[in-house]
Write a protein that holds these residues in place. Structure first.
Motif, PDB file in Angstrom:
ATOM      1  N   TYR A 267       0.822  -1.210   0.000  1.00  0.00           N
ATOM      2  CA  TYR A 267       0.000   0.000   0.000  1.00  0.00           C
ATOM      3  C   TYR A 267       0.856   1.259   0.000  1.00  0.00           C
ATOM      4  CZ  TYR A 267      -2.799   3.789   1.949  1.00  0.00           C
ATOM      5  OH  TYR A 267      -3.381   5.005   2.178  1.00  0.00           O
ATOM      6  N   ARG A 268       1.876   1.304   0.811  1.00  0.00           N
ATOM      7  CA  ARG A 268       2.698   2.512   0.909  1.00  0.00           C
ATOM      8  C   ARG A 268       3.440   2.772  -0.402  1.00  0.00           C
ATOM      9  NH1 ARG A 268       3.333   4.746   5.819  1.00  0.00           N
ATOM     10  NH2 ARG A 268       5.349   5.646   5.231  1.00  0.00           N
TER      11      ARG A 268
ATOM     12  N   ASP B 299       2.643   1.755  -3.362  1.00  0.00           N
ATOM     13  CA  ASP B 299       1.663   2.072  -4.402  1.00  0.00           C
ATOM     14  C   ASP B 299       1.141   3.500  -4.286  1.00  0.00           C
ATOM     15  OD1 ASP B 299       1.947  -0.491  -5.327  1.00  0.00           O
ATOM     16  OD2 ASP B 299       0.155  -1.260  -4.304  1.00  0.00           O
ATOM     17  N   ASN B 300       1.321   4.111  -3.102  1.00  0.00           N
ATOM     18  CA  ASN B 300       0.869   5.484  -2.891  1.00  0.00           C
ATOM     19  C   ASN B 300       2.034   6.442  -2.666  1.00  0.00           C
ATOM     20  OD1 ASN B 300      -2.341   5.555  -2.499  1.00  0.00           O
ATOM     21  ND2 ASN B 300      -1.543   3.601  -1.718  1.00  0.00           N
ATOM     22  N   ASP B 301       3.183   6.072  -3.228  1.00  0.00           N
ATOM     23  CA  ASP B 301       4.378   6.931  -3.224  1.00  0.00           C
ATOM     24  C   ASP B 301       4.831   7.290  -1.815  1.00  0.00           C
ATOM     25  OD1 ASP B 301       4.409   6.982  -6.032  1.00  0.00           O
ATOM     26  OD2 ASP B 301       2.975   8.638  -6.070  1.00  0.00           O
ATOM     27  N   LEU B 302       4.708   6.337  -0.899  1.00  0.00           N
ATOM     28  CA  LEU B 302       5.220   6.495   0.457  1.00  0.00           C
ATOM     29  C   LEU B 302       6.396   5.569   0.665  1.00  0.00           C
ATOM     30  CD1 LEU B 302       1.777   6.507   2.338  1.00  0.00           C
ATOM     31  CD2 LEU B 302       3.206   8.499   1.811  1.00  0.00           C
TER      32      LEU B 302
ATOM     33  N   ASN C 233       1.982  -1.360   6.400  1.00  0.00           N
ATOM     34  CA  ASN C 233       0.936  -1.740   5.451  1.00  0.00           C
ATOM     35  C   ASN C 233      -0.127  -2.611   6.115  1.00  0.00           C
ATOM     36  OD1 ASN C 233       2.138  -0.375   3.313  1.00  0.00           O
ATOM     37  ND2 ASN C 233       3.370  -2.150   2.699  1.00  0.00           N
TER      38      ASN C 233
ATOM     39  N   HIS D  77      -2.378  -0.472   8.132  1.00  0.00           N
ATOM     40  CA  HIS D  77      -3.369   0.178   7.271  1.00  0.00           C
ATOM     41  C   HIS D  77      -4.487  -0.799   6.918  1.00  0.00           C
ATOM     42  CE1 HIS D  77      -5.095   2.749   4.187  1.00  0.00           C
ATOM     43  NE2 HIS D  77      -5.077   1.705   3.372  1.00  0.00           N
TER      44      HIS D  77
END
Length: 527
Positions: free
Chosen positions: A314-315, A317-320, A331, A334
């Motif tokens: 998740y991170r 994929d969301n530029d984190l 992740n 989340h």
């Protein structure tokens, strides 16, 4: 052989001879202190195990016989067996439509346990339900041994096991591929380990006193490693790995452990028994909780190692930033946050939903399966699997809990408090969520509380068969005892007959419609 109500109380008057020494110079443990710290004799009892084996075999036959006869997925089997099979293929739950990871809102362990049966027998009805039948049978075994250790009576232990074996609610969940039977098993195992820890702690105090420890002169308490408490933490972690509502039991069980340890120190003559050991108690509880977290995370191993689980990256994929290990844990946090939001907002109406205040009254059972087709020798036929408890047993739970409160106050018996704690932990939190946000709930949420409800009934049965206070050992049985024994035996026989009467709607037997209809005791509430 004794009953629950004859067992010694943990709270008694301190013994003035606590400092007595034997002729060898080693401090002798006074009889009163020994009695107050007494636990079940650890010698092997073949008779108790023989009785246990017979009841477990009966429970196993009831749970395995024809378990795969009802074809297709019934009720929520459309989710969990499918997820389990996908996990065998992909390591995580999978969405065949998108050919990608599926978003699910329960931890993986229960589905991995279902997958064991599927791995052995294949992706079929027996494979789906094999593991739940095993879990339901093992629950009966564990309950018998817990009851035996608590009540010190094979009669009461056998009664506890028999009542669970003959409960339609537990049997239906044992024969259906849902998660709740695993949750109930691990919660019961955690409690069993706590009871063993209580015995171990008190035995350790006996040894310490016999070895010369004097609570009057020694400011620190003996160091006792609570191995069974750590085992309880592991079992609790596995329970959380099935369903998160296992967490409801955490504060109640922790308080129970502390209360038992304080009682043991008081019984040993320690001054200020709460403060004298509270730091150690909390420390061991913390370590037990660490094991809970570790084993819970271990249940997510497939999600960690496959790299394909939902929200696994998740991170990234969301530029984190997603550093090794820490990123995976973030992740997962989340994922948990999203799943919690889903559960919190789940208020959609369902035909078979019910409220916690209906559960013990059997106010709204769940129809798992229904068929009106087939040859039953009548013009109209019916076959149903109804998740409903054996009525005579379940309708005795509320009066048993009321009596348990009275006995707990009047006799100050640790068993009454322990049983009541488990029942409250399994039921009371659901009242909060029902009132707070009207969350969609079902009767099978009560399954983890069931062993404690049965123990409450058994405790009361033991109490009514108890000799009068002060009655000498070996004295002739009184009329009150005789009447109490007749009442208890009659009750168990009635439960067995009630179970036999409802058995067809526990297993989906095809029967004439009229025969099915007369079993719907509460009319439209059961249909």
């Amino acid at each position: 052989m004794t009953t629950a109500a004859t067992a010694q109380s943990d709270i008694t008057t301190p013994d003035s001879s606590a400092a007595a020494e034997s002729s060898t110079g080693v401090r002798a443990v006074p009889e009163l202190v020994r009695r107050r710290l007494s636990t079940l004799d650890r010698r092997f009892d073949p008779y108790s195990w023989l009785v246990t084996a017979v009841i477990v075999v009966v429970a196993g036959i009831l749970r395995f016989a024809g378990v795969g006869d009802v074809k297709g997925h019934i009720f929520d089997e459309v989710y969990y067996p499918t997820d389990a099979w996908d996990m065998l293929q992909h390591g995580v739950e999978w969405d065949e439509k998108t050919n990608g990871p599926a978003y699910v809102v329960h931890p993986p362990l229960g589905k991995w346990l279902i997958a064991i049966g599927e791995q052995i027998f294949g992706n079929n009805e027996l494979g789906w339900r094999f593991s739940t039948a095993v879990a339901g049978t093992v629950m009966v075994l564990v309950l018998i041994r817990v009851a035996y250790r608590m009540f010190r009576s094979i009669v009461l232990a056998a009664t506890a096991g028999l009542l669970m074996a003959l409960d339609g609610f537990q049997m239906v969940l044992s024969r259906t591929s849902l998660l709740d039977i695993f949750l109930g098993l691990f919660i019961l195992l955690a409690f069993a380990a706590m009871v063993l820890d209580r015995d171990h702690y008190r035995q350790a105090w006996q040894r310490a006193l016999a070895d010369g420890y004097d609570p009057e002169t020694t400011p620190t308490v003996p160091r006792i490693v609570p191995w069974w408490l750590l085992v309880s933490g592991v079992m609790f972690g596995l329970a959380c790995g099935v369903k998160w509502n296992a967490l409801f039991f955490a504060p109640f069980f922790a308080a129970l452990v502390i209360a038992w340890r304080v009682q043991a120190r008081r019984s040993a003559g320690v001054r200020g028994p709460f403060l004298a050991g509270i730091v150690g108690d909390l420390g061991w509880l913390l370590l037990s909780f660490v094991l809970t977290v570790l084993f819970y995370l271990a249940s997510w191993t497939g999600w960690f190692v496959t790299d394909t689980g939902y929200f696994r990256h998740y991170r990234a994929d969301n530029d984190l930033s997603e550093p090794p290990v820490i990123g995976a844990l973030l992740n997962l946090i989340h994922y948990h946050s999203e799943a919690y939001n889903f559960h919190s907002g789940l208020t959609e109406k369902h035909t078979y939903q019910s409220w916690p205040w209906q559960w013990l009254l059997l106010g709204r059972p769940v129809a798992f399966y229904w068929s009106g087709s087939g040859n039953c020798g009548a013009s109209n036929c019916a076959a149903e699997i109804l998740l409903v408890g054996t009525p005579i047993l379940w309708w005795s739970f509320l009066p048993a809990l009321a009596a348990l409160v009275w006995f707990g106050v009047a006799r100050r018996d640790w068993r009454a408090y322990a049983i009541l704690t488990g029942a409250v932990a399994g039921l009371l939190p659901w009242f909060y969520f029902a009132i707070k946000d009207g969350r969609t709930m079902f009767a099978f949420y009560a399954l983890p509380a069931l062993p404690f409800l049965i123990l409450a009934v058994v405790y009361v049965l033991g109490a009514i068969m108890t000799p009068p206070s002060g009655m000498a050992a070996g004295a002739a049985r009184t009329d009150r005892q005789l009447i109490g024994t007749v009442v208890a035996v009659t009750y168990v026989v009635l439960v067995a007959l009630c179970f036999a009467y409802f058995y067809p709607v526990f297993v989906g037997t095809l029967m004439p419609y009229d025969d099915w209809s007369v079993r719907m005791w509460l009319g439209s509430r059961w249909i």
